[in-house]
Design a protein around this motif. Structure first.
Motif, mmCIF file in Angstrom:
data_model
loop_
_atom_site.group_PDB
_atom_site.id
_atom_site.type_symbol
_atom_site.label_atom_id
_atom_site.label_comp_id
_atom_site.label_asym_id
_atom_site.label_seq_id
_atom_site.Cartn_x
_atom_site.Cartn_y
_atom_site.Cartn_z
ATOM 1 N N ARG A 329 0.845 -1.188 0.000
ATOM 2 C CA ARG A 329 0.000 0.000 0.000
ATOM 3 C C ARG A 329 0.886 1.245 0.000
ATOM 4 O O ARG A 329 1.988 1.253 0.577
ATOM 5 N N PRO A 330 0.426 2.329 -0.636
ATOM 6 C CA PRO A 330 1.272 3.516 -0.794
ATOM 7 C C PRO A 330 1.530 4.232 0.522
ATOM 8 O O PRO A 330 0.711 4.210 1.446
ATOM 9 N N TYR A 332 2.728 8.086 2.264
ATOM 10 C CA TYR A 332 2.483 9.482 1.951
ATOM 11 C C TYR A 332 3.371 10.391 2.800
ATOM 12 O O TYR A 332 3.765 10.050 3.907
ATOM 13 N N GLU A 344 0.968 13.874 0.152
ATOM 14 C CA GLU A 344 1.512 13.602 -1.179
ATOM 15 C C GLU A 344 2.029 12.161 -1.242
ATOM 16 O O GLU A 344 2.847 11.747 -0.410
ATOM 17 N N GLN A 345 1.526 11.398 -2.209
ATOM 18 C CA GLN A 345 1.934 9.996 -2.328
ATOM 19 C C GLN A 345 3.392 9.900 -2.750
ATOM 20 O O GLN A 345 3.846 10.593 -3.651
ATOM 21 N N ILE A 349 6.158 1.803 -1.048
ATOM 22 C CA ILE A 349 4.971 1.078 -0.603
ATOM 23 C C ILE A 349 5.342 0.218 0.602
ATOM 24 O O ILE A 349 6.522 0.011 0.901
ATOM 25 N N TRP A 374 -5.559 9.848 8.678
ATOM 26 C CA TRP A 374 -4.208 9.438 8.278
ATOM 27 C C TRP A 374 -3.446 8.985 9.513
ATOM 28 O O TRP A 374 -3.677 9.484 10.617
ATOM 29 N N THR A 381 6.258 9.671 7.577
ATOM 30 C CA THR A 381 5.648 8.661 6.704
ATOM 31 C C THR A 381 4.242 8.354 7.201
ATOM 32 O O THR A 381 4.062 7.927 8.343
ATOM 33 N N HIS A 384 -2.957 6.131 4.505
ATOM 34 C CA HIS A 384 -4.383 6.432 4.372
ATOM 35 C C HIS A 384 -5.190 5.407 5.167
ATOM 36 O O HIS A 384 -4.812 4.244 5.301
ATOM 37 N N ASP A 387 -5.744 1.946 3.845
ATOM 38 C CA ASP A 387 -4.581 1.081 3.646
ATOM 39 C C ASP A 387 -4.113 0.421 4.934
ATOM 40 O O ASP A 387 -3.058 -0.216 4.972
#
Length: 813
Positions: A329-330, A332, A344-345, A349, A374, A381, A384, A387
């Motif tokens: 998962r990303p 941000y 901002e992504q 991951i 978040w 780091t 979301h 995720d």
């Protein structure tokens, strides 16, 4: 609310600060491993031993310094066996082997949903191999005579071993000396000579006898024979439940308390002390007998719905909250502050950290203006809400607990041949996904290979192939890749060996089939005879197989008090509870700076946070003021108090400016920045942690020294203490208490005892004849502090100050 405590305390009697600190000590034991013992037999509990808990061996000379094991939960005692002495096992050695069969079993109730009884789980705490009655020393009893009536009680403290002068007199809340009462019975734990009026006198460290047993505080009294007369003897340091057993009068056999006798215990009550176990080394000749001290602890259940509790079929979402990171998962990066923050992504991951479980509060949850939450999983780091998996303490399966039902045991010595072990290895292997990285792929290949080999082991026989035993055992006990936690979260329904005798067919490989040495047979047979209990205690009589939980891991997760403020951000609600007079919007503004400051200056422990906030709250009128009232008219204006901890004097402004590289001196606008956010908060951290280095005293829980350093004396002491007590309650920091007693923080236990200025100040603030305010006026406290200050000033050679203080002592009479 469920009350849960760790079963052991540190050698100095303090509670462990956190679970990791406890586990570090438990790992020092070379035996008592979870699920598989050192001998690779089934082992459904853990050991506390002399290596991990040396103070839990009962000292015969100074028993009051020993630290007993303690019950983990409130409950009712369902069974016990109190042995008069150790079981003696004859096995052709130079002396018999000793083994303790003393145990206590306590029934407790875990209630995930207080209103839904079908969600409740009955748990049994089992403490075995604890010290028998013979280990408890007896001490003489004395009765207070007519002449002893009114003799003053003197304070017991940690300094007594090195003390030469008689301890200070204990005072009641009115400042009057506490004294003995004619007819009181006292148990004498030790005797020591102190100087009283420059002459040696014998004193005794005593406890009052209450309900037939020594209880309550320890204190010193004069041992003059006209004050005290002999009145028999009694056991000391005997736990309350064991006193009940003693009164019941049945020894060396299993006792199920009859209906009229209901013995209740509280979490933290004494269980007892470590018992002796002698072991014969059969590989040496002449054979060597080694002695160890240990206790065996289990957490059991007979409830059939354990798997449903693990799966949280009721969907209970109360209690502690966690997040669990999903794979691939990303991640941000957060830009900006407050409500205007954007995310901002990044290109990274989740991989190796996928599956990581983090307390929700420790991830600093932030809800943006669109309503998305978040979580910060490490500095800079964020993830979301979609995720991560959001879990409560009741989502045990999501927290990696796994329940396994084992088939009935055929051979207790060949646990490695049982099918449940394959399920255990599969559970551990499920955490190793090749997509998390090469190390995880290799671990999965290793565990899959072990699972394959375990499935192909030939049926049990007298001489099985043991070539894979080391690998199988190591797969449960290795310290790599979070495997210890995965293993501790296995809940296994397995036959208990506390039913067994040497005639049990499940032990036939030792006693009948294999060509074992006589020493092994006699030692094992004696152990089984000494420790058997289950077939005599309902409802275990008909239950060969019971659920076994790791007694530390399971209770740590369900412990409602585990959510103290250690290692996490404090919340706005908590800050509002501590400072109820402050405006909530202002506190919301301060909150990020408080949490940033705690992280930056290493104030991680909840009780240390309470110390800091207590001082800030008093200095700022409960976080409502950032400027000293009337400061503009003060003689030291314009360098009057500003900020939440009231920075005062020009040199302090100069030092803080140099620390943060800003101007706070040139004019009122510059100076007033200290009274404004964020410097009103940041300056408090600087003054506390850097300028005065107060934080080191907060770590030792020395409230008196913290106050002295912040204030220079004890102005507002009671108000500071009020805020401290409130913060401790809000942060659930009671378990980390070091120095606070029922009547507060004592003069003698504080570092102020060794500082002449602060000792003198403690006397002045408590002196009923002086005007200093902030503490309760107390003649005894004042005299005690003045006398200590005289000693310290005499060492310095300050005769003028000594004369001044002696005049104050004389004035008090």
């Amino acid at each position: 609310m469920m009350n849960i405590r760790y079963p052991v305390r540190k050698a100095d009697g303090r509670d462990y600060k956190n679970y990791d600190e406890l586990l570090t000590d438990i790992r020092k034991n070379a035996h008592g491993w979870w699920l598989l013992g050192v001998n690779r037999y089934w082992h459904g509990g853990i050991h506390v031993g002399k290596s991990s808990s040396p103070a839990s061996v009962l000292s015969q000379d100074t028993p009051e310094k020993s630290v007993p094991l303690q019950f983990m939960m409130d409950g009712e005692v369902m069974a016990w066996r109190v042995n008069r002495d150790y079981a003696v096992i004859e096995c052709c050695q130079e002396r018999p082997l000793r083994q303790s069969g003393t145990f206590v079993l306590v029934k407790s109730m875990y209630k995930p949903d207080e209103q839904d009884e079908s969600s409740w789980l009955t748990l049994y705490q089992l403490y075995m191999h604890i010290a028998p009655l013979s280990e408890f020393p007896k001490r003489p009893l004395y009765r207070v005579t007519q002449k002893g009536h009114g003799v003053r009680m003197r304070k017991h403290s940690r300094h007594d071993d090195s003390r030469e002068i008689a301890p200070d007199v204990l005072a009641n809340k009115h400042g009057h000396a506490r004294t003995l009462v004619q007819g009181d019975t006292l148990a004498v734990l030790q005797q020591k000579s102190f100087l009283l009026k420059q002459r040696p006198e014998s004193f005794a460290l005593v406890q009052r006898l209450q309900d037939g047993k020594p209880a309550g505080e320890l204190f010193w009294v004069s041992m003059r024979p006209e004050y005290l007369e002999p009145d028999g003897e009694c056991y000391v340091c005997l736990p309350d439940w064991m006193h009940s057993a003693l009164n019941h009068g049945v020894f060396d056999d299993v006792v199920v308390p009859p209906v009229p006798l209901k013995v209740m215990v509280k979490a933290g009550d004494a269980v007892g002390f470590l018992g002796v176990q002698d072991l014969a080394d059969e590989d040496n000749y002449p054979q060597i007998i080694t002695t160890d001290y240990k206790a065996h602890i289990e957490l059991l259940s007979l409830d059939e719905h354990v798997p449903d509790v693990v799966a949280n079929v009721k969907g209970i979402k109360t209690g502690k909250q966690f997040i669990k990171l999903k794979l691939k998962r990303p991640l941000y990066l957060r830009n900006g502050e407050g409500e205007e923050s954007t995310f901002e992504q990044m290109s990274a991951i989740t991989q190796a950290d996928a599956g990581k479980i983090i307390p929700r509060d420790a991830a600093y949850p932030f809800t943006d203006k669109t309503g998305v939450t978040w979580f910060q999983i490490r500095p800079h780091t964020w993830m979301h809400q979609d995720d991560v998996e959001q879990l409560s303490q009741h989502d045990l399966a999501g927290l990696n607990f796994h329940s396994i039902k084992a088939e009935h045991t055929n051979d207790f010595t060949r646990t490695l041949d049982e099918r449940w072990l394959i399920d255990a290895l599969k559970s551990i292997s499920s955490h190793f996904d090749g997509e998390k990285g090469p190390q995880f792929a290799q671990a999965k290949m290793f565990y899959d290979s072990l699972i394959h080999n375990a499935g192909n082991r030939r049926p049990p026989c007298p001489y099985p192939d043991k070539s894979q035993d080391q690998y199988l055992s190591g797969a449960l006990h290795t310290n790599q890749m979070n495997i210890p936690e995965y293993a501790r979260r296995l809940i296994v329904k397995h036959d208990s060996d506390w039913h067994s005798t040497c005639d049990d067919t499940r032990w036939s490989s030792v006693f009948k089939v294999r060509d074992e040495s006589p020493v092994v047979k006699m030692a094992n047979g004696g152990f089984l005879d000494a420790t058997r209990w289950m077939d005599k205690v309902p409802p275990f009589v008909s239950q060969r197989s019971v659920w076994h939980f790791h007694p530390l891991e399971f209770l740590e997760v369900i412990n409602p008090k585990g959510n103290c403020a250690c290692g996490r951000d404090i919340t706005l609600d908590e800050l509002c509870d501590i400072a109820p007079k402050a405006d909530k919007d202002i506190l919301a503004q301060y909150l990020p700076a408080f949490n940033d400051g705690f992280r930056e200056f290493g104030i991680i422990i909840c009780r240390e946070k309470a110390h800091f906030l207590a001082q800030c709250c008093h200095e700022s009128g409960g976080l409502t003021l950032t400027k000293e009232i009337g400061g503009t008219r003060a003689s030291y204006a314009p360098w009057y108090g500003r900020g939440l901890i009231q920075l005062t004097w020009q040199d302090v402004y100069t030092k803080y400016g140099a620390y943060v590289s800003e101007d706070f001196e040139s004019d009122d606008t510059a100076r007033n920045k200290i009274a404004q956010y964020p410097h009103c908060v940041r300056s408090a951290f600087w003054f506390y942690c850097v300028n005065k280095n107060v934080s080191k005293h907060a770590k030792s829980d020395d409230f008196n020294m913290v106050t002295a350093l912040i204030n220079g004396g004890f102005n507002g002491y009671n108000d500071r203490l009020k805020y401290f007590n409130r913060a401790v309650s809000v942060f659930k920091a009671e378990h980390l208490n070091i120095l606070k007693k029922e009547d507060g923080f004592s003069f003698e236990d504080s570092e102020i005892y060794n500082y002449r200025v602060y000792a003198y100040s403690w006397g002045r603030y408590h002196d009923p004849l002086r005007n200093e305010s902030g503490t309760d006026k107390n003649k005894m406290e004042a005299l005690k502090a003045y006398r200590r200050a005289v000693t310290l000033y005499e060492r310095r050679g300050d005769s003028a100050k000594v004369t001044d203080i002696k005049a104050k002592i004389n004035a008090l009479g």
